[in-house]
Design a protein around this motif. Structure first.
Motif, PDB file in Angstrom:
ATOM      1  N   GLU B  66       6.942  25.694  -2.897  1.00 16.52           N
ATOM      2  CA  GLU B  66       6.239  25.065  -4.017  1.00 16.52           C
ATOM      3  C   GLU B  66       6.593  25.752  -5.327  1.00 16.52           C
ATOM      4  O   GLU B  66       6.769  25.109  -6.360  1.00 16.52           O
ATOM      5  N   GLU B 185       4.349  14.968  -3.905  1.00 15.10           N
ATOM      6  CA  GLU B 185       3.354  15.467  -2.960  1.00 15.10           C
ATOM      7  C   GLU B 185       2.321  14.393  -2.643  1.00 15.10           C
ATOM      8  O   GLU B 185       2.008  14.134  -1.490  1.00 15.10           O
ATOM      9  N   MET B 187       2.543  11.261  -2.960  1.00 12.44           N
ATOM     10  CA  MET B 187       3.203  10.201  -2.213  1.00 12.44           C
ATOM     11  C   MET B 187       3.280  10.566  -0.734  1.00 12.44           C
ATOM     12  O   MET B 187       2.917   9.786   0.137  1.00 12.44           O
ATOM     13  N   ALA B 188       3.731  11.801  -0.465  1.00 10.39           N
ATOM     14  CA  ALA B 188       3.885  12.236   0.914  1.00 10.39           C
ATOM     15  C   ALA B 188       2.538  12.248   1.623  1.00 10.39           C
ATOM     16  O   ALA B 188       2.425  11.860   2.787  1.00 10.39           O
ATOM     17  N   MET B 191       1.501   8.709   2.358  1.00 11.99           N
ATOM     18  CA  MET B 191       2.335   8.166   3.422  1.00 11.99           C
ATOM     19  C   MET B 191       1.908   8.682   4.785  1.00 11.99           C
ATOM     20  O   MET B 191       1.778   7.928   5.739  1.00 11.99           O
TER      21      MET B 191
END
Lengths: 76, 248
Positions: B66, B185, B187-188, B191
């Motif tokens: 990160e 992040e 988005m992940a 998902m």
């Protein structure tokens, strides 16, 4: 032949590739253990060595792309 | 092309299934599916173990990644290179690789065909090797409970979907906690949350649509995957990111 291959690679990168297409949303840290990724490596190899020789080098890269390989930075 | 696929991938798996069917005293196709599932899982065991290790490593080094991500915010190339350099220093590489996927894919497709088409009586007879005895009509009823060649088994679909949910949940729990920050992040996280619900639904619908043999296979392979995950957690032990020792 060369152009068809390059077109196929860029299509793969847009539609399927876990590193470059929409699929990468599932892999926030990237997928490929190499840099550049196998598809870019293949593209560069074909541009430099022509279709047959380049594709062979690209395929050999994919064979090396397994969990027992350390990966890392490896340009053509 | 299709003959090649049949000869290299489909036929060996089909013959293995019929062979286990022959040697089982009660000639139960469901039990031979389970045996074949265990054999496949055993063959892939080192690979999936490696995957679990990678997941764990990725989790352990997450803070460092990160930091790199923040440092190379607008430079994807630079980030990839810095990340690789960091892996090299740590002597690890938790990222995935393509070859295992490419090798497994044809086998999984063949397995799918074995458990769907292969179970039809007219489907297998002329594909048997000479040294495999033709068992004649197959006993399709698993433990006298349900037919493996018929589809639309709603109870099995719910059970398979349920166990898939359990596994997805386990996998998500293993994912690094959400870090507020870049769009990637979020988005992940979204998902993976969606996957947790989508995967069970997809497997449930597939189980319903296809012959129950496929569902039985999926049920068992998920059970084994969950088992392996727990085994891994036990042997790897709970380690926090502070007392991590680099793997070699």
């Amino acid at each position: 032949m060369k152009h068809i291959a390059l077109l196929a690679i860029s299509l793969y990168q847009k539609l399927l590739s876990p590193d470059h297409s929409w699929v990468k949303a599932f892999f926030p840290y990237g997928y490929c253990r190499f840099h550049p990724t196998c598809s870019f490596y293949m593209r560069d190899a074909i541009i430099r060595y022509g279709f047959l020789h380049g594709a062979m080098r690209g395929l050999w890269r994919i064979v090396r792309c397994n969990p027992w390989n350390k990966g890392g930075i490896e340009h053509i | 092309m299709q003959e090649l696929f049949t000869a290299v991938f489909y036929q060996p798996l089909l013959n293995l299934l019929i062979w286990t069917y022959n040697i089982l005293p009660n000639h139960d196709l469901g039990l031979s599916i389970i045996i074949l599932t265990i054999l496949v899982k055993l063959a892939l065991y080192p690979l999936s173990w490696k995957q679990l290790e990678s997941q764990k490593q990725l989790q352990d080094i997450q803070p460092k990644i990160e930091a790199l991500k923040a440092q190379y915010k607008d430079d994807k190339q630079g980030l990839a290179q810095a990340q690789m350099k960091f892996f090299k220093e740590e002597k690890i590489n938790p990222l995935s690789s393509c070859l295992p996927l490419l090798v497994q894919l044809p086998f999984l497709i063949a397995l799918f065909y074995v458990f769907t088409n292969g179970l039809k009586d007219e489907g297998y007879a002329n594909l048997l090797y000479p040294f495999i005895q033709n068992p004649g009509t197959l006993n399709h009823t698993f433990l006298g409970l349900f037919s493996l060649s018929q589809s639309q088994n709603i109870i099995l679909a719910v059970i398979v979907g349920g166990i898939q949910f359990w596994q997805s949940k386990l996998m998500i729990a293993k994912r690094p906690p959400k870090v507020p920050g870049s769009k990637d992040e979020d988005m992940a996280a979204v998902m993976s949350k969606q996957m947790m619900f989508f995967m069970p639904i997809i497997t449930g619908v597939m189980t319903y649509q296809f012959p129950s043999g496929l569902g039985l296979y999926w049920f068992f392979q998920t059970v084994l995957a969950i088992g392996q995950q727990y085994l891994f957690n036990m042997t790897a032990g709970p380690r926090s990111s502070t007392d991590r020792t680099p793997h070699s």
